[in-house]
Motif scaffolding. Structure first.
Motif, mmCIF file in Angstrom:
data_model
loop_
_atom_site.group_PDB
_atom_site.id
_atom_site.type_symbol
_atom_site.label_atom_id
_atom_site.label_comp_id
_atom_site.label_asym_id
_atom_site.label_seq_id
_atom_site.Cartn_x
_atom_site.Cartn_y
_atom_site.Cartn_z
ATOM 1 N N GLU A 211 45.666 -20.925 2.426
ATOM 2 C CA GLU A 211 46.421 -22.119 1.381
ATOM 3 C C GLU A 211 47.024 -20.717 0.765
ATOM 4 O O GLU A 211 48.052 -21.698 0.059
ATOM 5 C CB GLU A 211 44.865 -22.151 1.115
ATOM 6 N N HIS B 85 51.161 -21.907 -0.298
ATOM 7 C CA HIS B 85 51.356 -22.083 -1.276
ATOM 8 C C HIS B 85 52.796 -21.196 -1.435
ATOM 9 O O HIS B 85 53.887 -21.850 -1.888
ATOM 10 C CB HIS B 85 50.448 -21.426 -2.208
ATOM 11 N N ARG C 66 44.540 -14.374 -5.273
ATOM 12 C CA ARG C 66 45.474 -14.725 -6.577
ATOM 13 C C ARG C 66 47.220 -13.704 -5.916
ATOM 14 O O ARG C 66 47.899 -13.795 -4.987
ATOM 15 C CB ARG C 66 45.275 -13.531 -7.264
ATOM 16 N N THR D 299 50.529 -19.730 -9.995
ATOM 17 C CA THR D 299 50.299 -20.646 -9.483
ATOM 18 C C THR D 299 49.433 -21.294 -8.673
ATOM 19 O O THR D 299 49.607 -22.830 -8.397
ATOM 20 C CB THR D 299 51.763 -21.480 -9.330
ATOM 21 N N PHE D 300 48.928 -20.577 -7.782
ATOM 22 C CA PHE D 300 47.993 -21.140 -6.649
ATOM 23 C C PHE D 300 46.961 -21.646 -7.647
ATOM 24 O O PHE D 300 46.111 -21.181 -7.889
ATOM 25 C CB PHE D 300 47.550 -19.755 -6.262
ATOM 26 N N GLU D 301 46.636 -23.035 -6.644
ATOM 27 C CA GLU D 301 45.635 -23.901 -6.663
ATOM 28 C C GLU D 301 44.839 -24.096 -6.193
ATOM 29 O O GLU D 301 45.283 -25.274 -5.636
ATOM 30 C CB GLU D 301 45.882 -25.291 -7.694
ATOM 31 N N PRO D 302 43.507 -23.160 -5.672
ATOM 32 C CA PRO D 302 42.899 -23.313 -3.991
ATOM 33 C C PRO D 302 42.654 -24.605 -4.391
ATOM 34 O O PRO D 302 41.996 -25.542 -5.302
ATOM 35 C CB PRO D 302 41.831 -22.375 -4.236
ATOM 36 N N GLN D 303 42.043 -25.495 -3.054
ATOM 37 C CA GLN D 303 41.781 -26.539 -2.370
ATOM 38 C C GLN D 303 40.597 -26.446 -2.314
ATOM 39 O O GLN D 303 39.552 -27.539 -2.521
ATOM 40 C CB GLN D 303 42.467 -27.855 -2.168
ATOM 41 N N LYS E 293 37.767 -24.783 -5.554
ATOM 42 C CA LYS E 293 38.675 -25.462 -6.263
ATOM 43 C C LYS E 293 37.975 -23.767 -7.206
ATOM 44 O O LYS E 293 37.188 -23.367 -7.575
ATOM 45 C CB LYS E 293 38.889 -26.379 -7.164
ATOM 46 N N LYS E 294 39.325 -24.030 -8.857
ATOM 47 C CA LYS E 294 39.229 -23.056 -9.629
ATOM 48 C C LYS E 294 38.276 -23.264 -10.291
ATOM 49 O O LYS E 294 37.823 -24.767 -10.345
ATOM 50 C CB LYS E 294 40.326 -22.745 -11.004
ATOM 51 N N ARG E 295 37.089 -22.404 -11.228
ATOM 52 C CA ARG E 295 35.765 -23.124 -11.557
ATOM 53 C C ARG E 295 34.355 -23.680 -10.824
ATOM 54 O O ARG E 295 33.985 -24.140 -11.319
ATOM 55 C CB ARG E 295 36.682 -23.477 -13.017
ATOM 56 N N GLN E 296 35.141 -24.029 -9.496
ATOM 57 C CA GLN E 296 34.191 -24.660 -9.372
ATOM 58 C C GLN E 296 32.761 -23.325 -8.952
ATOM 59 O O GLN E 296 33.140 -22.776 -8.390
ATOM 60 C CB GLN E 296 35.098 -25.035 -7.672
#
Length: 174
Positions: free
Chosen positions: A62, A66, A106, A111-115, A118-121
């Motif tokens: 990912e 990105h 990171r 700006t990286f938003e993992p799918q 996810k962040k905070r998951q």
């Protein structure tokens, strides 16, 4: 490719059918785990290591998607100066493997938003079963991508799935 994987690919099932590449890879992983005295489940079992490996590989792919380039392969003169900036440790809870520590990459600009994770998951719902199922069934990259979108609501391209599958038939740290 390891000799165990080659042997497993050549072996046949009890029904006389040839094993698929995914089944052969899974059989080789199980054989390697048994040879090392590694349990299939439990705190340091194969399922946990496999889950960690798949998640970290997916996150790395990912990040590559990105940024638009492989690690240490940015083209000189490109517009963006965003690059990889290490990783952070995160523990996620899985139904089948328990707590799994993973390294989340990171980027310098943040700006990286993992799918995949996810962040905070913190909780993975049925990830182990889905990953193992998809791996064992030999789904196409498009089917795997669609399955992740349906189950996780995560957008994972066919190219990313293809790179993940091509890079990691077996975990290289074994």
């Amino acid at each position: 490719m390891t000799s165990e994987l080659v042997s497993a690919r050549k072996s046949e099932t009890g029904t006389g059918r040839q094993l698929s590449p995914e089944q052969a890879a899974a059989a080789a992983m199980v054989a390697e785990a048994k040879a090392r005295g590694l349990a299939l489940t439990g705190p340091d079992g194969l399922l946990k290591l496999f889950t960690k490996s798949v998640l970290e590989t997916a996150l790395a792919e990912e990040m590559t998607e990105h940024l638009g380039h492989e690690k240490n392969r940015a083209e000189p003169g490109r517009e963006s100066t965003n690059v990889r900036n290490g990783s952070r440790t995160k523990t996620v809870i899985s139904d089948a493997a328990g707590e799994v520590g993973i390294e989340v990459p990171r980027d310098r600009e943040g700006t990286f938003e993992p799918q995949i994770v996810k962040k905070r998951q913190r909780r993975l719902t049925d990830v182990d079963e889905i990953v193992l199922s998809l791996y064992a069934k030999g789904l196409t990259t498009g089917e795997i991508s669609a399955h992740f979108a349906e189950i996780y609501g995560a957008s994972v391209s066919k190219e990313t799935v293809s790179r993940i599958c091509a890079c990691r038939e077996l975990h290289p740290r074994w």
